[in-house]
Design a protein around this motif. Structure first.
Motif, PDB file in Angstrom:
ATOM      1  N   HIS A  40     -10.449 -22.930  61.091  1.00  0.00           N
ATOM      2  CA  HIS A  40     -10.198 -24.281  61.598  1.00  0.00           C
ATOM      3  C   HIS A  40      -8.960 -24.305  62.493  1.00  0.00           C
ATOM      4  CE1 HIS A  40      -8.778 -28.485  61.428  1.00  0.00           C
ATOM      5  NE2 HIS A  40     -10.061 -28.763  61.486  1.00  0.00           N
ATOM      6  N   LYS A  41      -7.913 -23.668  62.040  1.00  0.00           N
ATOM      7  CA  LYS A  41      -6.667 -23.609  62.809  1.00  0.00           C
ATOM      8  C   LYS A  41      -6.888 -22.878  64.135  1.00  0.00           C
ATOM      9  CE  LYS A  41      -2.757 -23.274  60.535  1.00  0.00           C
ATOM     10  NZ  LYS A  41      -2.023 -24.468  60.936  1.00  0.00           N
ATOM     11  N   ALA A  42      -7.599 -21.750  64.083  1.00  0.00           N
ATOM     12  CA  ALA A  42      -7.852 -20.968  65.296  1.00  0.00           C
ATOM     13  C   ALA A  42      -8.613 -21.785  66.335  1.00  0.00           C
ATOM     14  CB  ALA A  42      -8.614 -19.695  64.951  1.00  0.00           C
ATOM     15  N   LYS A  43      -9.609 -22.529  65.873  1.00  0.00           N
ATOM     16  CA  LYS A  43     -10.416 -23.343  66.789  1.00  0.00           C
ATOM     17  C   LYS A  43      -9.639 -24.552  67.306  1.00  0.00           C
ATOM     18  CE  LYS A  43     -14.962 -22.569  64.650  1.00  0.00           C
ATOM     19  NZ  LYS A  43     -16.049 -23.259  63.908  1.00  0.00           N
ATOM     20  N   ASN A  44      -9.050 -25.301  66.389  1.00  0.00           N
ATOM     21  CA  ASN A  44      -8.502 -26.608  66.736  1.00  0.00           C
ATOM     22  C   ASN A  44      -7.057 -26.601  67.205  1.00  0.00           C
ATOM     23  OD1 ASN A  44     -10.937 -27.979  66.108  1.00  0.00           O
ATOM     24  ND2 ASN A  44     -10.462 -27.710  63.958  1.00  0.00           N
ATOM     25  N   GLU A  45      -6.270 -25.656  66.759  1.00  0.00           N
ATOM     26  CA  GLU A  45      -4.865 -25.611  67.181  1.00  0.00           C
ATOM     27  C   GLU A  45      -4.597 -24.526  68.214  1.00  0.00           C
ATOM     28  OE1 GLU A  45      -2.116 -25.658  63.839  1.00  0.00           O
ATOM     29  OE2 GLU A  45      -3.554 -26.855  62.684  1.00  0.00           O
ATOM     30  N   PHE A  46      -5.384 -23.441  68.165  1.00  0.00           N
ATOM     31  CA  PHE A  46      -5.153 -22.324  69.076  1.00  0.00           C
ATOM     32  C   PHE A  46      -6.193 -22.264  70.193  1.00  0.00           C
ATOM     33  CE2 PHE A  46      -2.696 -21.290  65.410  1.00  0.00           C
ATOM     34  CZ  PHE A  46      -1.650 -20.503  65.846  1.00  0.00           C
ATOM     35  N   GLY A  47      -7.230 -23.087  70.122  1.00  0.00           N
ATOM     36  CA  GLY A  47      -8.239 -23.139  71.175  1.00  0.00           C
ATOM     37  C   GLY A  47      -9.131 -21.920  71.276  1.00  0.00           C
ATOM     38  N   ALA A  48      -9.342 -21.230  70.176  1.00  0.00           N
ATOM     39  CA  ALA A  48     -10.142 -20.009  70.195  1.00  0.00           C
ATOM     40  C   ALA A  48     -11.591 -20.293  70.557  1.00  0.00           C
ATOM     41  CB  ALA A  48     -10.080 -19.316  68.839  1.00  0.00           C
ATOM     42  N   LYS A  49     -12.133 -19.463  71.411  1.00  0.00           N
ATOM     43  CA  LYS A  49     -13.564 -19.488  71.728  1.00  0.00           C
ATOM     44  C   LYS A  49     -14.307 -18.480  70.852  1.00  0.00           C
ATOM     45  CE  LYS A  49     -12.834 -22.279  75.178  1.00  0.00           C
ATOM     46  NZ  LYS A  49     -12.161 -23.419  74.646  1.00  0.00           N
ATOM     47  N   LYS A  50     -13.548 -17.496  70.355  1.00  0.00           N
ATOM     48  CA  LYS A  50     -14.103 -16.471  69.485  1.00  0.00           C
ATOM     49  C   LYS A  50     -13.001 -16.028  68.532  1.00  0.00           C
ATOM     50  CE  LYS A  50     -15.308 -12.614  71.517  1.00  0.00           C
ATOM     51  NZ  LYS A  50     -16.024 -11.491  72.156  1.00  0.00           N
ATOM     52  N   ILE A  51     -13.386 -15.694  67.286  1.00  0.00           N
ATOM     53  CA  ILE A  51     -12.447 -15.189  66.278  1.00  0.00           C
ATOM     54  C   ILE A  51     -12.978 -13.839  65.830  1.00  0.00           C
ATOM     55  CG2 ILE A  51     -11.328 -15.609  64.066  1.00  0.00           C
ATOM     56  CD1 ILE A  51     -12.110 -18.629  64.497  1.00  0.00           C
ATOM     57  N   THR A  52     -12.113 -12.827  65.830  1.00  0.00           N
ATOM     58  CA  THR A  52     -12.529 -11.478  65.475  1.00  0.00           C
ATOM     59  C   THR A  52     -11.674 -10.933  64.335  1.00  0.00           C
ATOM     60  OG1 THR A  52     -11.041 -10.335  67.013  1.00  0.00           O
ATOM     61  CG2 THR A  52     -13.193 -11.041  67.883  1.00  0.00           C
ATOM     62  N   LEU A  53     -12.193  -9.886  63.708  1.00  0.00           N
ATOM     63  CA  LEU A  53     -11.430  -9.142  62.703  1.00  0.00           C
ATOM     64  C   LEU A  53     -12.119  -7.807  62.475  1.00  0.00           C
ATOM     65  CD1 LEU A  53     -13.209  -9.201  59.850  1.00  0.00           C
ATOM     66  CD2 LEU A  53     -12.281 -11.487  59.712  1.00  0.00           C
ATOM     67  N   GLY A  54     -11.410  -6.931  61.799  1.00  0.00           N
ATOM     68  CA  GLY A  54     -11.982  -5.652  61.391  1.00  0.00           C
ATOM     69  C   GLY A  54     -11.808  -5.490  59.900  1.00  0.00           C
ATOM     70  N   VAL A  55     -12.784  -4.857  59.254  1.00  0.00           N
ATOM     71  CA  VAL A  55     -12.707  -4.611  57.812  1.00  0.00           C
ATOM     72  C   VAL A  55     -13.217  -3.201  57.537  1.00  0.00           C
ATOM     73  CG1 VAL A  55     -14.952  -5.708  57.375  1.00  0.00           C
ATOM     74  CG2 VAL A  55     -13.300  -5.484  55.512  1.00  0.00           C
ATOM     75  N   PHE A  56     -12.464  -2.467  56.748  1.00  0.00           N
ATOM     76  CA  PHE A  56     -12.855  -1.107  56.407  1.00  0.00           C
ATOM     77  C   PHE A  56     -14.060  -1.111  55.476  1.00  0.00           C
ATOM     78  CE2 PHE A  56      -8.327  -0.228  57.503  1.00  0.00           C
ATOM     79  CZ  PHE A  56      -8.589   0.643  58.553  1.00  0.00           C
ATOM     80  N   GLU A  89     -14.810   1.351  60.030  1.00  0.00           N
ATOM     81  CA  GLU A  89     -14.485  -0.079  59.998  1.00  0.00           C
ATOM     82  C   GLU A  89     -15.581  -0.845  60.712  1.00  0.00           C
ATOM     83  OE1 GLU A  89     -11.790  -2.981  62.652  1.00  0.00           O
ATOM     84  OE2 GLU A  89     -13.095  -1.347  63.278  1.00  0.00           O
ATOM     85  N   LYS A  90     -15.876  -2.015  60.197  1.00  0.00           N
ATOM     86  CA  LYS A  90     -16.808  -2.921  60.858  1.00  0.00           C
ATOM     87  C   LYS A  90     -16.017  -3.957  61.640  1.00  0.00           C
ATOM     88  CE  LYS A  90     -20.678  -2.629  57.599  1.00  0.00           C
ATOM     89  NZ  LYS A  90     -20.383  -1.286  57.231  1.00  0.00           N
ATOM     90  N   GLU A  91     -16.398  -4.147  62.881  1.00  0.00           N
ATOM     91  CA  GLU A  91     -15.866  -5.240  63.686  1.00  0.00           C
ATOM     92  C   GLU A  91     -16.744  -6.450  63.430  1.00  0.00           C
ATOM     93  OE1 GLU A  91     -13.245  -5.784  65.957  1.00  0.00           O
ATOM     94  OE2 GLU A  91     -12.501  -4.001  64.928  1.00  0.00           O
ATOM     95  N   MET A  92     -16.104  -7.615  63.266  1.00  0.00           N
ATOM     96  CA  MET A  92     -16.835  -8.843  62.981  1.00  0.00           C
ATOM     97  C   MET A  92     -16.292  -9.967  63.848  1.00  0.00           C
ATOM     98  SD  MET A  92     -17.069  -8.525  58.803  1.00  0.00           S
ATOM     99  CE  MET A  92     -18.596  -9.482  58.622  1.00  0.00           C
ATOM    100  N   GLU A  93     -17.118 -10.972  64.070  1.00  0.00           N
ATOM    101  CA  GLU A  93     -16.656 -12.111  64.873  1.00  0.00           C
ATOM    102  C   GLU A  93     -17.423 -13.391  64.538  1.00  0.00           C
ATOM    103  OE1 GLU A  93     -19.033 -12.147  69.064  1.00  0.00           O
ATOM    104  OE2 GLU A  93     -17.446 -10.660  68.910  1.00  0.00           O
ATOM    105  N   ILE A  94     -16.800 -14.489  64.933  1.00  0.00           N
ATOM    106  CA  ILE A  94     -17.409 -15.812  64.907  1.00  0.00           C
ATOM    107  C   ILE A  94     -17.237 -16.374  66.313  1.00  0.00           C
ATOM    108  CG2 ILE A  94     -17.154 -18.196  64.130  1.00  0.00           C
ATOM    109  CD1 ILE A  94     -16.274 -17.185  61.429  1.00  0.00           C
ATOM    110  N   ASN A  95     -18.328 -16.851  66.907  1.00  0.00           N
ATOM    111  CA  ASN A  95     -18.220 -17.555  68.176  1.00  0.00           C
ATOM    112  C   ASN A  95     -17.966 -19.024  67.891  1.00  0.00           C
ATOM    113  OD1 ASN A  95     -18.594 -15.559  70.286  1.00  0.00           O
ATOM    114  ND2 ASN A  95     -20.641 -15.302  69.434  1.00  0.00           N
ATOM    115  N   CYS A  96     -17.014 -19.583  68.589  1.00  0.00           N
ATOM    116  CA  CYS A  96     -16.598 -20.971  68.335  1.00  0.00           C
ATOM    117  C   CYS A  96     -17.209 -21.957  69.302  1.00  0.00           C
ATOM    118  CB  CYS A  96     -15.075 -21.063  68.392  1.00  0.00           C
ATOM    119  SG  CYS A  96     -14.245 -19.958  67.256  1.00  0.00           S
ATOM    120  N   ILE A  97     -17.995 -21.505  70.253  1.00  0.00           N
ATOM    121  CA  ILE A  97     -18.601 -22.432  71.212  1.00  0.00           C
ATOM    122  C   ILE A  97     -20.109 -22.392  71.130  1.00  0.00           C
ATOM    123  CG2 ILE A  97     -16.736 -22.579  72.861  1.00  0.00           C
ATOM    124  CD1 ILE A  97     -18.080 -20.310  74.411  1.00  0.00           C
TER     125      ILE A  97
END
Length: 161
Positions: A105-121, A153-161
């Motif tokens: 929520h913070k990434a989308k609404n306060e930081f204006g993210a169009k995409k959120i990514t992360l990596g997990v082993f 590691e797996k790369e993962m993401e959420i598209n925000c648009i």
């Protein structure tokens, strides 16, 4: 639960949740030069104007988690999550999911993210399932040399648009 800015006073609490070097590397990959880290080492990780560390606190004000958001590129359209951890005594109670939802929520609404990514082993299946539970999808794999071993590691993401 709420997210507030991380302070150095949070560091000893957060670092106390990491019980061994393997857990430390699952959390930090190769970002820290030495184990175990000191609070000032943790603060040094965040000395950048594109990195935003947050501490998760419960309704009584107790520190229960930690997460970092950062802009990995100059366009500032992507937010990368990292250093995600929940108090090891409180795992399995949905706090990780709740903290991630707040960070998204913070990434989308306060930081204006169009995409959120992360990596997990791959050796961290509970984290992987937590990320999937809040909507992250796999986008690829990578490998790293961690303490002399090859970790995938797996790369993962959420598209925000």
């Amino acid at each position: 639960m709420t997210l507030r800015q991380f302070t150095i006073d949070d560091a000893p609490i957060i670092l106390s949740w990491i019980k061994d070097k393997t857990a430390f590397r699952k959390w930090s990959a190769d970002r820290y030069p030495v184990y175990p880290p000191k609070p000032e080492d943790m603060v040094a990780q965040y000395e950048s104007d594109v990195i935003f560390p947050f501490t998760a606190i419960d309704d009584e004000g107790k520190v229960v988690g930690h997460i970092m958001l950062r802009y990995p590129e100059p366009t500032k359209s992507i937010i990368r999550l990292g250093f995600v951890i929940v108090d090891d005594n409180l795992r399995g109670k949905g706090l990780g999911k709740q903290m991630l939802q707040l960070a998204i929520h913070k990434a989308k609404n306060e930081f204006g993210a169009k995409k959120i990514t992360l990596g997990v082993f791959d050796n961290n299946p509970s984290a992987y399932h937590c990320y999937k539970s809040v909507g992250f999808k796999e986008t690829g794999t990578d490998s790293y040399r961690i303490d002399g071993e090859e970790w995938t590691e797996k790369e993962m993401e959420i598209n925000c648009i």
